[in-house]
Design an enzyme around this catalytic site. Structure first.
Site, PDB file in Angstrom:
ATOM      1  N   GLU A   1      64.798  68.913 -58.491  1.00 32.63           N
ATOM      2  CA  GLU A   1      64.900  67.657 -59.264  1.00 32.63           C
ATOM      3  C   GLU A   1      66.357  67.380 -59.672  1.00 32.63           C
ATOM      4  O   GLU A   1      66.631  66.827 -60.742  1.00 32.63           O
ATOM      5  CB  GLU A   1      63.921  67.638 -60.446  1.00 32.63           C
ATOM      6  CG  GLU A   1      62.496  67.876 -59.961  1.00 32.63           C
ATOM      7  CD  GLU A   1      61.432  67.001 -60.569  1.00 32.63           C
ATOM      8  OE1 GLU A   1      61.762  66.103 -61.347  1.00 32.63           O
ATOM      9  OE2 GLU A   1      60.258  67.223 -60.229  1.00 32.63           O
ATOM     10  N   GLY A   2      67.269  67.791 -58.788  1.00 34.23           N
ATOM     11  CA  GLY A   2      68.701  67.561 -58.997  1.00 34.23           C
ATOM     12  C   GLY A   2      69.379  68.823 -59.511  1.00 34.23           C
ATOM     13  O   GLY A   2      69.021  69.347 -60.558  1.00 34.23           O
TER      14      GLY A   2
ATOM     15  N   GLY B   1      65.993  99.493 -65.995  1.00 34.20           N
ATOM     16  CA  GLY B   1      65.343  99.798 -64.712  1.00 34.20           C
ATOM     17  C   GLY B   1      63.961  99.167 -64.633  1.00 34.20           C
ATOM     18  O   GLY B   1      63.562  98.641 -63.587  1.00 34.20           O
TER      19      GLY B   1
END
Ligand code: CAA
Length: 382
Positions: free
Chosen positions: A365-366, A342
């Site tokens: 970046e891909g 939690g």
């Protein structure tokens, strides 16, 4: 001991780690405000970190790609929003100017990336061209007194802090059989006529890092804005991304490392069923596995950087590092949240922020899918 890391790299990373340790109390307010504190960008400039990849002859530190990776790991362990700003500035933007800029461009623009007055931006992505970068629609045409650029770039990191952006635009008509032909790179000062910045995006994570649209409405730049040759900009973008991917892979390692450190410390303190939860084998095995994955990712990052430092091909290795490290960061941050239970879900504990921030690493970046394409093409050909 790491075979890829020398004393100089370790010293630089150590200095950045010491500096980063002072950041913790600045983070919550900046994340809430959605902006990086300018004084910290200035400090990074003064420390030389912003110019770490710039050769000494151009006023930088001339540090290796290995050092760049280690520094980004440290900055990301401390604060991923700050780290991505540095990764883009000192990786793809500075790298593209160093590799493709004329002497005049290097002299004019590199100090603006290193002096701490801002962070450079790289503008490739558009609303309809993300993974398929070559389908971009921004156009550039040559006129008597320079170039006119028209288009809208999307999801641009650092736009709000940038003195200039490297903008990829198409010169001439789109050739459907060779979409990347004609793409041209420009250095566009953000105070040029016709350039404006759209509203900041509201993001899942990395909230202190600015991500905005860059609007080019008949933007006027002179002939000196052309970076490299007209029509050869796609290769500049792709080789810039090769290096940038090492940076994002290193960022993933830093994020995972810190999330796991927090989880381990918590597991030793937190008692349930009459003992620290770190005593339970299920949790110990999870931590052991995550640490092995983290080390494997770091080695892939350092291998790609090491190859780059020796002038060897590293496109595939950078893609492998980015793919493996970013996916590893998802598992690590997920495990960290789970170990804190939690509390891990609550904002008071930083692991929920690392989990949100780390999510971007498989995307920018891909995407992971693009890294797989790059790896497969290099193994099997297109
Ligand atoms: N280095 C140099 N040149 C390269 C190259 C490389 N790594 N990869 C490809 N090229 C050249 C090719 O040789 C080819 O040249 P010719 O036209 O002269 O033959 C040309 O580029 C086109 O190559 P492809 O046919 O392979 O191009 P493609 O259209 O099939 O696309 C791709 C390849 C890998 C899918 C590419 O589009 C890609 O990387 N897409 C992802 C885009 C991306 O990463 N965007 C990130 C945005 S920036 C960002 O995220 C920064 C941030 O804010 C954090």
């Amino acid at each position: 001991m790491n075979p890829f890391v020398g004393e100089t790299e370790r010293d630089l990373a150590g200095a950045v780690a010491a500096w980063s340790a002072t950041l913790a109390e600045r983070i919550p307010a900046a994340e809430k405000e959605g902006a990086l504190p300018r004084d910290l960008i200035a400090e990074l400039g003064a420390l030389g970190v912003l110019g770490m990849t710039v050769p000494e002859a151009d006023g930088g530190l001339g540090a290796s790609a290995v050092a760049f990776a280690l520094v980004l790991e440290e900055l990301s362990a401390a604060w991923p929003s700050l780290a991505v700003g540095v990764a883009v500035n000192s990786g793809i933007v500075a790298g593209s100017i160093v590799r493709s800029g004329t002497a005049r461009q290097r002299k004019r623009w590199l100090p603006r990336l290193t002096d701490g007055t801002g962070l450079g931006a790289f503008a490739l992505t558009e609303a309809t061209s993300g993974s398929d970068a070559a389908s971009l629609r921004t156009t550039a045409r040559h006129e008597r007194d320079g170039w006119r650029i028209d288009g809208r770039k999307q999801f641009i990191t650092n736009a709000r802090y940038a003195p200039f952006a490297i903008v990829l635009a198409r010169v001439g008509p789109l050739d459907p059989k060779h979409a990347s032909a004609g793409i041209t790179a420009f250095v566009v000062p953000l105070d040029a006529r016709g350039v404006s910045i759209g509203p900041s995006e509201r993001k899942h994570g990395l909230r202190a890092s600015d991500t905005s649209a860059l609007i080019l409405d008949d933007a006027c730049v002179d002939d000196n804005a052309l970076l490299g040759e007209a029509g050869k900009g796609f290769a500049i973008a792709m080789s810039g991304l090769d290096g940038g991917r090492i940076g994002i892979a290193a960022q993933s390692v830093g994020i995972a490392r810190r999330a796991l450190e927090i989880a381990r410390a918590y597991a030793k303190e937190r008692r349930q069923f009459g003992r620290p939860i770190a005593d339970f084998e299920g949790l110990r095995f999870r931590i052991a596995k995550a640490e092995g994955d983290l080390s494997a990712a770091r080695l892939l990052v350092l291998r790609a950087a090491w190859l780059r430092d020796r002038g060897m091909a590293f496109t595939r290795e950078a893609a492998m590092a980015k793919l493996y490290a970013s996916e590893m960061a998802q598992r690590a941050t997920h495990a960290a949240v789970q170990i804190l239970g939690g509390n891990g879900y609550m904002r008071d504990y930083a692991v929920e922020r690392y989990a949100r921030d780390g999510r971007a690493t498989t995307i920018y970046e891909g995407t992971s899918e693009i890294q797989r394409i790059v790896i497969a093409r290099s193994l099997i050909a297109a």
